[in-house]
Design an enzyme around this catalytic site. Structure first.
Site, short mmCIF file in Angstrom:
data_model
loop_
_atom_site.label_atom_id
_atom_site.label_comp_id
_atom_site.label_asym_id
_atom_site.label_seq_id
_atom_site.Cartn_x
_atom_site.Cartn_y
_atom_site.Cartn_z
N TYR A 196 3.96 25.29 -35.14
CA TYR A 196 4.80 24.17 -35.54
C TYR A 196 5.88 24.63 -36.51
CZ TYR A 196 1.42 24.42 -39.37
OH TYR A 196 0.61 24.88 -40.38
N ASN A 250 -3.71 31.77 -43.50
CA ASN A 250 -2.77 32.08 -44.57
C ASN A 250 -3.35 33.23 -45.37
OD1 ASN A 250 -1.07 30.04 -43.84
ND2 ASN A 250 -1.48 28.73 -45.59
N TYR A 269 -2.74 35.34 -48.60
CA TYR A 269 -2.00 35.36 -49.86
C TYR A 269 -2.23 36.66 -50.61
CZ TYR A 269 -1.85 30.22 -49.40
OH TYR A 269 -1.66 28.94 -48.97
N HIS A 322 3.01 19.64 -50.79
CA HIS A 322 3.36 19.08 -49.49
C HIS A 322 2.25 18.14 -49.01
CE1 HIS A 322 0.59 22.31 -48.50
NE2 HIS A 322 0.40 21.71 -47.33
N ASP A 342 0.48 17.42 -45.24
CA ASP A 342 0.45 17.82 -43.84
C ASP A 342 0.93 16.65 -42.99
OD1 ASP A 342 -1.13 19.68 -45.31
OD2 ASP A 342 -2.04 20.34 -43.44
N HIS A 385 -0.47 18.15 -52.10
CA HIS A 385 -1.39 19.20 -52.55
C HIS A 385 -0.67 20.55 -52.47
CE1 HIS A 385 -2.15 18.86 -48.16
NE2 HIS A 385 -2.26 20.19 -48.21
N ARG A 444 -6.25 36.51 -51.28
CA ARG A 444 -7.08 35.45 -50.73
C ARG A 444 -6.55 35.08 -49.35
NH1 ARG A 444 -6.09 29.72 -50.69
NH2 ARG A 444 -8.00 28.58 -50.16
#
Length: 230
Positions: free
Chosen positions: A82, A139, A141, A150, A152, A212, A223
């Protein structure tokens, strides 16, 4: 602009009374479910699989839109891809869109190890219904990596949003305001610990009515998070 101690920006929550903040916290907590589901051994096996994804991406083995790189954070899309952020032709909430399932813009299917090692334990724990997950994002990091505040987008994702943390622990913060150059983050109205091997599901007010984020200071070590959605 309003700033607090240490040059932090202030959000609207900084101007609330203690009682008003508590109301917000209580509403957020109703939409959060957490479970420590993966022990150290299971985490290590899954972390080895995440390393394989990183290596395959570095070797160019995935489709173009499967891999998205940024300073201190790489994203790997599987099942559904997306648009977001700088990838969006038209900016603003509600303008995000899914990539086509076929063709040059499509992404790679969800790896079988995610189904077997991550999704199946969630099903056995009755945390998600059968056949719910059709999108998986990893993700990855680096220390200091973050994701800005943001929500979702509702028109793309059903609820709950499911995340599982690996390599190290972090925290999910609600209601933060970001400013940049240099990056600064306001105090959260609520910060929820994200332990390694822990599952966090958000829905309701926590997913739909308040932003969040992951703050840079809450990523002191590398992470990775597996985000599972429909």
């Amino acid at each position: 602009r309003e700033y607090g101690k240490g040059g932090k920006p202030k959000s609207k929550y900084d101007f609330m009374t203690i009682d008003e903040k508590q109301v917000e916290v209580d509403k957020i907590r109703t939409g959060i479910k957490q479970r420590c589901l993966f022990n150290d051994s299971a985490c290590k096996e899954i972390e080895a699989k995440i390393e394989e994804v990183v290596r395959k991406a570095a070797n160019g083995e995935y489709k173009k839109n499967t891999v998205d790189t940024a300073p201190l954070r790489n994203k790997y899309f599987f099942g559904e891809g997306y648009t977001y952020g700088s990838h969006m032709e038209a900016r603003g909430p509600g303008m995000e869109r899914l990539y086509p399932k076929e063709g040059e813009e499509s992404v790679d299917p969800i790896p079988e190890w995610i189904h077997e090692m991550v999704v199946q334990p969630l099903l056995r724990a009755q945390l998600i219904p059968p056949d719910f997950i059709n999108s998986a994002v990893i993700n990855d990091y680096q220390p200091g990596g973050c994701i800005v505040s943001h929500i979702d987008p509702y028109h793309i994702f059903d609820r709950p949003i499911v995340t599982v943390s690996f390599f190290s622990s972090s925290a999910l913060s609600f209601g933060c305001k970001f400013e940049f150059r240099p990056i600064r983050v306001s105090n959260p109205v609520l910060s929820v610990k994200l332990p390694r091997g822990g599952v966090t599901l958000i829905s309701g007010f926590a997913a739909d009515e308040i932003t969040h984020c992951i703050r840079p200071q809450d990523t002191p070590h590398r992470r990775a998070v597996v985000i599972l959605r429909r």
